[in-house]
Design an enzyme around this catalytic site. Sequence first.
Site, PDB file in Angstrom:
ATOM      1  N   TYR A  70       0.814  -1.212   0.000  1.00 37.47           N
ATOM      2  CA  TYR A  70       0.000   0.000   0.000  1.00 37.47           C
ATOM      3  C   TYR A  70       0.849   1.264   0.000  1.00 37.47           C
ATOM      4  O   TYR A  70       0.335   2.365  -0.209  1.00 37.47           O
ATOM      5  CB  TYR A  70      -0.949   0.010   1.210  1.00 37.47           C
ATOM      6  CG  TYR A  70      -2.011  -1.080   1.171  1.00 37.47           C
ATOM      7  CD1 TYR A  70      -2.053  -2.011   0.130  1.00 37.47           C
ATOM      8  CD2 TYR A  70      -2.962  -1.183   2.164  1.00 37.47           C
ATOM      9  CE1 TYR A  70      -3.010  -3.008   0.093  1.00 37.47           C
ATOM     10  CE2 TYR A  70      -3.932  -2.183   2.134  1.00 37.47           C
ATOM     11  CZ  TYR A  70      -3.945  -3.082   1.098  1.00 37.47           C
ATOM     12  OH  TYR A  70      -4.901  -4.065   1.063  1.00 37.47           O
TER      13      TYR A  70
ATOM     14  N   LYS B  63       3.846 -15.391   2.102  1.00 39.37           N
ATOM     15  CA  LYS B  63       3.797 -16.179   0.866  1.00 39.37           C
ATOM     16  C   LYS B  63       5.256 -16.445   0.482  1.00 39.37           C
ATOM     17  O   LYS B  63       5.719 -16.087  -0.612  1.00 39.37           O
ATOM     18  CB  LYS B  63       3.029 -15.369  -0.204  1.00 39.37           C
ATOM     19  CG  LYS B  63       2.696 -16.128  -1.446  1.00 39.37           C
ATOM     20  CD  LYS B  63       1.644 -17.201  -1.269  1.00 39.37           C
ATOM     21  CE  LYS B  63       1.443 -17.971  -2.550  1.00 39.37           C
ATOM     22  NZ  LYS B  63       0.690 -19.219  -2.379  1.00 39.37           N
TER      23      LYS B  63
ATOM     24  N   ASP C  31      -4.996  -6.946   5.797  1.00 42.96           N
ATOM     25  CA  ASP C  31      -6.232  -6.263   5.402  1.00 42.96           C
ATOM     26  C   ASP C  31      -7.291  -7.308   5.041  1.00 42.96           C
ATOM     27  O   ASP C  31      -8.435  -7.274   5.508  1.00 42.96           O
ATOM     28  CB  ASP C  31      -5.909  -5.363   4.196  1.00 42.96           C
ATOM     29  CG  ASP C  31      -7.050  -4.423   3.850  1.00 42.96           C
ATOM     30  OD1 ASP C  31      -8.047  -4.409   4.583  1.00 42.96           O
ATOM     31  OD2 ASP C  31      -6.940  -3.714   2.836  1.00 42.96           O
TER      32      ASP C  31
ATOM     33  N   ASP D 200      -2.435 -18.311   1.659  1.00 47.63           N
ATOM     34  CA  ASP D 200      -3.581 -18.998   1.035  1.00 47.63           C
ATOM     35  C   ASP D 200      -4.111 -20.081   1.973  1.00 47.63           C
ATOM     36  O   ASP D 200      -5.316 -20.246   2.154  1.00 47.63           O
ATOM     37  CB  ASP D 200      -3.222 -19.558  -0.347  1.00 47.63           C
ATOM     38  CG  ASP D 200      -1.837 -20.161  -0.425  1.00 47.63           C
ATOM     39  OD1 ASP D 200      -1.051 -20.007   0.533  1.00 47.63           O
ATOM     40  OD2 ASP D 200      -1.515 -20.803  -1.438  1.00 47.63           O
TER      41      ASP D 200
ATOM     42  N   ASP E 210     -10.590  -8.860   7.588  1.00 49.54           N
ATOM     43  CA  ASP E 210     -12.000  -8.762   7.177  1.00 49.54           C
ATOM     44  C   ASP E 210     -12.656 -10.136   7.176  1.00 49.54           C
ATOM     45  O   ASP E 210     -13.807 -10.291   7.590  1.00 49.54           O
ATOM     46  CB  ASP E 210     -12.112  -8.134   5.783  1.00 49.54           C
ATOM     47  CG  ASP E 210     -12.287  -6.627   5.863  1.00 49.54           C
ATOM     48  OD1 ASP E 210     -11.878  -6.045   6.885  1.00 49.54           O
ATOM     49  OD2 ASP E 210     -12.828  -6.038   4.916  1.00 49.54           O
TER      50      ASP E 210
END
Length: 382
Positions: free
Chosen positions: A149, A196, A252, A228, A256
Amino acid sequence: MTYSIALVPGDGIGPDVVHQAVEVLDAVGDRFGHTFNYVELLAGGCAIDATGEPLPADTLEAAKSCDAVLLGAVGGPKWETLPGHLRPERALLGLRAGLGVYANLRPARLLPQLKEACPIKEDVLTASHPEGKATFDLLIVRELTGGLYFGERGRSSDGESAFDTETYSKTEIERVLRAGYRAAAVRRKKLCVVDKANVLESSRLWREVAARVAPEYPDIETTYMYVDNCAMQLVRAPGQFDVIVTSNLFGDILSDEASVLTGSIGMLPSASLGDPDTSNVKNGKPVTMGLYEPIHGSAPDIAGQDVANPLATILSAALLLRYSFGLEKEAQAIEKAVELTLDRGYRTKDIASKGAGLTKEKIVGTVAMGKAVLEALEAVSV
Ligand code: NAD
């Protein structure tokens, strides 16, 4: 002991829910012998109306001079057509950057009183819980000021391609990991680094730094998981997790996902933390600057109607006591009072269950819910 707290009520339901949290903080202060001094500050849409800017410079200065910040929510339709740099939400980015809060803590805990709201089947929950209970209690620590970001981004000159860059320094990784270990130390002492690393070089750096830092926390079990797999495990076996530490992007998305498992947006608190300040020691512990807020927004559709659920903000105040001031007993008193309030059947509309237990339910508004928590606070022992 005396602590200073900046209040940033903001817009919409923000002032209503912050007001209820302040009442609870004051009651905790009376019970445990602390004084909380508040300074109320303008940010968001109300600041735009008053000063033309979403985050006036004196708001940030005053917030920085306090021990911690409690925020309601900012934004609303009135300001939606303003240009990006003048939108109320810019106040959030400005506060996070200005306060130096780089670790975003998002607890996701399924309260037994609200288990009907969880989309996971009971037998799936019990299978992964260490004691076979139909619940989970996990904390996602998301890096907040680096990564994808904040990396370099752009378009090719012909506009046919675009790129974003994931960049992390060892320092950025180490400080958020340490925030995760500090949190794990007062929880169940398990920390899972989610990345990852089978594909991304930046993730391999995360693992390298974690491997160096982990031995400094021998009481805490450190594990690693690919993102994942973690996304799958959160809905398959959430009970296995205690603290998850991860990058800005992965945090992020995962936070959620985890929030949905708890049933209601009106229940979830959050904390964004900086470094412990060794020059500001209170009660024998360094104070850690933190920005505390419910995860929901300003809910303009219900503003001014006395129906907003104040529990996420009240629980944010509990996090403030725990993580900024090291007041664990006081934090637990608030969390237990919230549970007792739910046990006693109090529900705001958003958490009113449709099924079993309906006869016990008392549907109340924002103010009455706050009052019910104050009453419960008198009854809980810690
Ligand atoms: P929202 O979270 O404000 O509302 C989503 C839905 O949840 C609405 O139906 C609302 O009534 C309900 N809801 C939210 N909080 C509730 C509570 N405490 N009790 C009961 N119901 C609740 O999200 P949105 O509608 O997408 O955004 C509204 C405004 O808030 C926008 O301007 C947005 O930019 C802003 N926003 C601010 C923050 C923040 O300040 N941190 C976060 C998200 C959105």
